[in-house]
Design a protein around this motif. Structure first.
Motif, mmCIF file in Angstrom:
data_model
loop_
_atom_site.group_PDB
_atom_site.id
_atom_site.type_symbol
_atom_site.label_atom_id
_atom_site.label_comp_id
_atom_site.label_asym_id
_atom_site.label_seq_id
_atom_site.Cartn_x
_atom_site.Cartn_y
_atom_site.Cartn_z
ATOM 1 N N MET A 266 58.445 14.533 46.134
ATOM 2 C CA MET A 266 57.070 14.059 46.617
ATOM 3 C C MET A 266 56.377 13.803 45.384
ATOM 4 N N LEU A 267 56.429 14.470 44.147
ATOM 5 C CA LEU A 267 55.531 14.408 42.893
ATOM 6 C C LEU A 267 55.956 12.698 42.279
ATOM 7 N N GLU A 268 57.168 12.522 42.438
ATOM 8 C CA GLU A 268 57.685 11.246 41.810
ATOM 9 C C GLU A 268 57.146 9.981 42.712
ATOM 10 N N ASN A 269 56.739 10.146 43.721
ATOM 11 C CA ASN A 269 56.223 9.104 44.584
ATOM 12 C C ASN A 269 54.706 9.111 44.559
ATOM 13 N N GLN A 270 54.104 9.788 43.983
ATOM 14 C CA GLN A 270 52.640 9.878 43.552
ATOM 15 C C GLN A 270 52.308 8.625 42.489
ATOM 16 N N PRO A 271 51.345 7.883 42.800
ATOM 17 C CA PRO A 271 51.185 6.536 42.371
ATOM 18 C C PRO A 271 50.538 7.112 40.786
ATOM 19 N N GLU A 272 49.837 8.140 40.438
ATOM 20 C CA GLU A 272 49.391 8.616 39.160
ATOM 21 C C GLU A 272 50.357 9.161 38.417
ATOM 22 N N VAL A 273 51.721 9.436 39.054
ATOM 23 C CA VAL A 273 52.553 10.192 38.100
ATOM 24 C C VAL A 273 53.656 9.282 37.375
ATOM 25 N N GLU A 274 54.054 9.363 36.240
ATOM 26 C CA GLU A 274 55.093 8.487 35.594
ATOM 27 C C GLU A 274 56.415 9.234 35.682
ATOM 28 N N SER A 275 56.582 10.265 35.564
ATOM 29 C CA SER A 275 57.800 10.854 35.858
ATOM 30 C C SER A 275 57.956 12.448 36.129
ATOM 31 N N VAL A 276 59.025 12.773 36.590
ATOM 32 C CA VAL A 276 59.109 14.356 36.878
ATOM 33 C C VAL A 276 60.597 14.649 36.515
ATOM 34 N N GLN A 277 60.597 15.845 35.733
ATOM 35 C CA GLN A 277 62.120 16.232 35.224
ATOM 36 C C GLN A 277 61.979 17.949 35.569
ATOM 37 N N ASP A 278 63.130 18.179 35.996
ATOM 38 C CA ASP A 278 63.409 19.938 36.296
ATOM 39 C C ASP A 278 63.801 20.349 35.283
ATOM 40 N N LYS A 279 63.225 21.513 34.777
ATOM 41 C CA LYS A 279 63.706 21.884 33.595
ATOM 42 C C LYS A 279 63.505 23.812 33.851
ATOM 43 N N ASN A 280 64.851 24.208 34.153
ATOM 44 C CA ASN A 280 64.972 25.534 34.588
ATOM 45 C C ASN A 280 64.196 25.945 35.504
ATOM 46 N N GLY A 281 64.024 25.213 36.510
ATOM 47 C CA GLY A 281 63.258 25.498 37.747
ATOM 48 C C GLY A 281 61.914 25.238 37.670
ATOM 49 N N VAL A 282 61.100 24.497 36.370
ATOM 50 C CA VAL A 282 59.832 24.266 36.270
ATOM 51 C C VAL A 282 59.837 22.516 36.196
ATOM 52 N N LEU A 283 58.979 22.057 36.989
ATOM 53 C CA LEU A 283 58.869 20.598 37.133
ATOM 54 C C LEU A 283 57.883 20.075 35.894
ATOM 55 N N ILE A 284 58.664 19.198 35.019
ATOM 56 C CA ILE A 284 57.752 18.967 33.983
ATOM 57 C C ILE A 284 57.207 17.244 34.344
ATOM 58 N N VAL A 285 56.025 17.243 34.683
ATOM 59 C CA VAL A 285 55.238 16.250 35.407
ATOM 60 C C VAL A 285 54.716 15.370 34.449
ATOM 61 N N LYS A 286 55.041 14.284 33.992
ATOM 62 C CA LYS A 286 53.985 13.387 32.967
ATOM 63 C C LYS A 286 53.115 12.261 33.745
ATOM 64 N N MET A 287 52.152 12.402 33.551
ATOM 65 C CA MET A 287 50.964 11.520 34.035
ATOM 66 C C MET A 287 51.032 10.280 33.582
ATOM 67 N N ASN A 288 50.533 9.328 34.294
ATOM 68 C CA ASN A 288 50.371 7.793 33.945
ATOM 69 C C ASN A 288 49.385 7.757 32.602
ATOM 70 N N GLU A 289 49.350 6.813 31.678
ATOM 71 C CA GLU A 289 48.195 6.802 30.832
ATOM 72 C C GLU A 289 47.153 6.226 31.418
ATOM 73 N N GLY A 290 45.997 7.272 31.070
ATOM 74 C CA GLY A 290 44.731 6.916 31.317
ATOM 75 C C GLY A 290 44.222 7.848 32.681
ATOM 76 N N VAL A 291 45.271 8.761 33.039
ATOM 77 C CA VAL A 291 44.794 9.747 33.988
ATOM 78 C C VAL A 291 44.515 10.933 33.163
ATOM 79 N N VAL A 292 43.273 11.409 33.695
ATOM 80 C CA VAL A 292 42.912 12.594 32.985
ATOM 81 C C VAL A 292 42.663 13.744 34.010
ATOM 82 N N GLN A 293 42.325 13.488 35.020
ATOM 83 C CA GLN A 293 42.220 14.519 36.186
ATOM 84 C C GLN A 293 43.576 14.599 37.082
ATOM 85 N N TYR A 294 43.907 15.929 37.147
ATOM 86 C CA TYR A 294 45.122 16.107 37.898
ATOM 87 C C TYR A 294 45.023 17.190 38.945
#
Length: 308
Positions: free
Chosen positions: A243-271
């Protein structure tokens, strides 16, 4: 309390220090960071009036390093990264010797020696030989020595160098105590996370050039190039990731030991909207926070590991 203006030191064609400009106000704890050979010790030796610059100016407590060396030495406490001790002296004798050198006399000398021993938590070692002290205790004794004349400014060159984890924690606690006492402190160290904990300002130096200079928070903002979030949900982790990967503001999502590491697109400051969207989709949020950049990351980002 400390101000430098184009402070420069050259050895032949080599710049050990290249036009250094920094300012420390009263009560500042300034973390001076850089690889070996970057110019940290050179700066401290110049400020302590033990080394003349090639050109440039520096003042300490309002006194010029050129015309006010005696006044500066009365106002500062300088602790080099390695300092000698007198092997045949007891701890209390060592402090009394230096107190006498500072012209502290009679009952006042005995009183101040006992007070600094208590401050650095070495009272129980007052009658021990200096040679019997561990490296950590020796460092604390060195701090006690530079505090005897109650200096306004402390220049501490790698005070935690070579210490085990417990001794580093003790030194850090002592520096916090000195900060509460209102001392102005310039401290260099390679123990980067601990500097961030005690300093309100930092400077990162490499090849004699000050790359970054300012408040710790401002430096962290300067280094950050994008926003990374740590997100966790109680169940349906894979679905949440999709679901998070399909958000237009999100660049990438990684699963790290049960925690999702979500990188926002450049210029996105509110999340915060991501939390709302997850909750609206029925996910039970257990973690939602920005991945904080630390001092070590800033150091690696800004320096190349080159020495002068």
């Amino acid at each position: 309390m400390i101000e430098t203006n184009d402070l420069t030191k050259m050895y032949g064609e080599l710049y050990a220090l290249n036009r250094l400009n920094l300012t420390l106000d009263k009560g500042d704890v300034y973390g001076f960071i850089g690889p070996n050979g970057a110019g940290k010790t050179t700066t401290m030796r110049i400020l302590a009036t033990l080394l003349n610059p090639t050109w440039g100016e520096a003042t300490v407590c309002g006194y010029s390093i050129y015309t006010g060396a005696k006044d500066i030495r009365r106002a500062i406490g300088y602790m080099p990264d390695f300092f000698g001790v007198y092997d045949d002296m007891k701890v209390i004798e060592y402090l009394e010797f230096f107190a006498a050198a500072y012209r502290i006399k009679g009952p006042a000398r005995k009183k101040i020696c006992e007070e600094v021993l208590e401050l650095v938590d070495l009272t129980y070692k007052r009658d021990a030989l200096v040679t019997s002290l561990s490296r950590g205790m020796t460092q604390r004794l060195g701090l006690a020595r530079v505090l005897l004349h109650d200096p306004q400014v402390l220049l501490l060159d790698e005070p935690a160098s070579g210490l085990d984890p417990r001794a580093r924690i003790e030194i850090r606690a002592l520096l916090k105590e000195l900060r509460l006492m209102g001392k102005t402190i310039l401290v260099s160290s390679h123990i980067l996370p601990e500097l961030a904990d005690i300093c309100n300002k930092i400077g990162i130096i490499e090849q004699g050039v000050l790359l970054v200079n300012g408040a710790v928070v401002d430096v962290m903002k300067q280094v950050r190039t994008d926003i990374v979030l740590n997100i966790a949900v109680a169940d349906r982790l894979t679905d949440a990731a999709n679901m998070l990967e399909n958000q237009p503001e999100v660049e990438s999502v990684q699963d790290k030991n049960g925690v999702l590491i979500v990188k926002m697109n450049e210029g996105v400051v509110q999340y915060s909207f991501l939390a709302s969207r997850l909750i609206e989709q029925g996910y039970d949020l257990t973690l939602f926070k920005e991945d904080e950049i630390n001092l070590e990351t800033a150091f690696m980002h800004l320096t190349k590991g080159i020495t002068s």
